[in-house]
Design an enzyme around this catalytic site. Structure first.
Site, PDB file in Angstrom:
ATOM      1  CB  SER A  24      -0.920   0.008   1.219  1.00 31.43           C
ATOM      2  OG  SER A  24      -1.827  -1.062   1.184  1.00 31.43           O
ATOM      3  NE  ARG A  42      -2.514   4.836   0.232  1.00 36.96           N
ATOM      4  CZ  ARG A  42      -3.102   3.668  -0.071  1.00 36.96           C
ATOM      5  NH1 ARG A  42      -2.367   2.644  -0.515  1.00 36.96           N
ATOM      6  NH2 ARG A  42      -4.419   3.531   0.058  1.00 36.96           N
ATOM      7  CD  GLN A  52      -8.329  -0.798  -3.407  1.00 36.74           C
ATOM      8  OE1 GLN A  52      -9.247  -0.881  -4.222  1.00 36.74           O
ATOM      9  NE2 GLN A  52      -7.493  -1.786  -3.194  1.00 36.74           N
ATOM     10  CG  ASP A  56      -5.748  -6.743   1.823  1.00 35.53           C
ATOM     11  OD1 ASP A  56      -6.755  -6.980   1.121  1.00 35.53           O
ATOM     12  OD2 ASP A  56      -5.033  -5.744   1.666  1.00 35.53           O
ATOM     13  NE  ARG A  82      -3.716  -9.447   0.206  1.00 40.09           N
ATOM     14  CZ  ARG A  82      -2.518  -8.975   0.545  1.00 40.09           C
ATOM     15  NH1 ARG A  82      -1.683  -9.740   1.226  1.00 40.09           N
ATOM     16  NH2 ARG A  82      -2.155  -7.761   0.204  1.00 40.09           N
TER      17      ARG A  82
END
Length: 443
Positions: free
Chosen positions: A29, A33, A176, A326, A400
């Protein structure tokens, strides 16, 4: 793996005690960014610890396509010469975001208030995922958007020439959605306001503030309210990416369920908006010690010492779901080895991730002898302290899901196989060598 790789079946077998140090890659993440905000800044942003999985590399390519100069200097070390807020140029080709929902949604937000046109696409998995939750608020800024039926990729966005400030209440708790709106708000005069039903991961807010944006967050009667003042001059800065707590979850889980294991996991993010799994594991009785707490790159981190031990089933409250969304797949694996029932509430968002993760985990766990119950918004695992194994799990191109079932196989009585481990490269390309280095029998 490339986006068109052949399937790569894999199998994990019951292993002896796991030992050693698990050096987890950088947080995905934060890596996304850092590249995007570096591209929207003036000057050179140096990034260390960047995750070099395919999802993040696709974002790096996208920033180049929009005019930033992006250079890899070494392992995890990158340089981004930005073009400033509103400085994106129109890309010559289609922006392919591969498997990354985070990448495509944040990039669409970052360009939606600049008067250029861009077309976004992705792999088969990403092309099935809903995008209207992001494109709907972007249209409020004045962007014109054309999408496939159901609001799905490919999507073409004509950025707003005279963008309007937006005050938007998100329909679901989603970092998001929030981040796409805030990135769009950078190139808008006045204040952009996002109201969340509950706080989600706050990497965007932390990093925007670090780059010089005027941003504040507060809890009011309306909910969690984030306000961004538009048209700042973002200043390039160094970014040290902490290690990803979502990726760390797999080696932590393996150590908790494989008898006799003891591992260390250094430098893992302890951001409170990402810490739900570890809060839950401690409630289950997990033997986890957080050592040397400190701050790196504006994020709280710690070293984890993890040992195998008995676990008990718990109920995960719905309000915790956003801080561990997640990690529910790997939590369901851990729950299978606990004594008693684990109930996971507030997990409807899992049904629109890379796959329907509730269904994928339920079917795979059932195939390996675990009793599961599911609703639209919950999943219940009946732990037995042991898992028979011997089944095959379908991963649905979801990294995952693939890693979760390989961890399951390390402690199951019979081997566990998956139909395709190739998608693991999108987020954790070193997963296999890392787990093998700890003593895991998989591949």
């Amino acid at each position: 793996m490339s986006h068109s790789s052949e399937p790569r079946p894999m199998t994990a077998r019951r292993s002896g005690p796991l030992r050693g140090t698990a050096h987890i890659p950088g947080d995905k993440s934060i890596s996304h960014r850092a590249l995007i905000l570096g591209a929207l800044s003036v000057g050179e942003t140096r990034i260390t610890g960047l995750l070099e999985g395919e999802d993040v590399l696709d974002t790096a390519k996208a920033m180049e396509a929009f005019g930033a100069q992006v250079t890899r200097l070494g392992d995890g070390e990158w340089s981004v010469h930005g073009v400033g807020v509103g400085g994106f140029s129109e890309p010559e080709g289609v922006i392919d975001c591969g498997n990354s929902g985070t990448g495509v949604r944040l990039i669409m937000g970052a360009m939606a208030t600049t008067p250029i046109t861009a077309t976004f696409t992705g792999d088969a998995s990403l092309s099935r995922r809903p995008m209207a939750r992001v494109t709907d608020p972007l249209e409020l800024f004045g962007a014109q958007i054309t999408a496939r039926e159901g609001g799905r990729l490919p999507i073409t966005i004509q950025g707003a020439a005279d963008p309007l400030p937006v005050r938007y209440r998100t329909p679901v708790a989603s970092a998001q959605i929030k981040s796409a709106i805030l990135l769009a708000g950078l190139n808008v005069p006045g204040e952009t306001v996002v109201i969340e039903p509950e706080p989600t991961r706050d990497h965007s807010e932390r990093m925007l503030a670090g780059f010089g944006a005027d941003i504040r967050a507060e809890t009011t009667k309306e909910g969690h309210v984030i306000t961004l003042q538009g048209r700042p001059e973002l200043r390039a800065q160094p970014v040290a990416v902490p290690r990803d707590p979502s990726s760390a979850a797999f080696s932590v889980a393996a150590a908790l369920i494989v008898p006799g294991s003891e591992i260390r996991v250094p430098g893992v993010s302890r951001n409170p908006t990402r810490d739900g799994l570890y809060v839950t594991l401690l409630e289950m009785g997990a033997d986890i010690v957080f050592e040397n707490p400190r701050e790196e790159g504006g994020e709280p981190v710690a070293d984890l010492l993890v040992r195998h031990g008995p676990l008990k089933g718990v109920t995960v409250p719905a309000e915790r779901a956003a801080s561990m969304i997640d990690e529910f797949p790997i939590l369901s694996v851990i729950a299978a080895f606990a004594e008693g029932t684990t109930v996971m509430n507030g997990v409807a968002e899992l049904r629109v991730k890379e796959s329907d993760r509730i269904d994928a985990m339920a079917r795979g766990l059932e195939a390996n002898g675990v009793k599961i119950e599911e609703t639209k918004d919950s999943m219940t695992v009946h732990g037995m302290g042991r898992v028979p194994g011997g089944g095959r799990a379908v991963t649905h191109l979801d990294h995952r899901i693939a890693m979760s079932f390989l961890v399951l196989g390390l402690a199951s009585e019979a081997p566990v196989s998956i139909d395709d481990g190739a998608p693991i490269a999108t987020s954790f390309p070193d997963f296999l060598p890392l787990m093998k280095g700890l003593g895991g029998d998989l591949g």
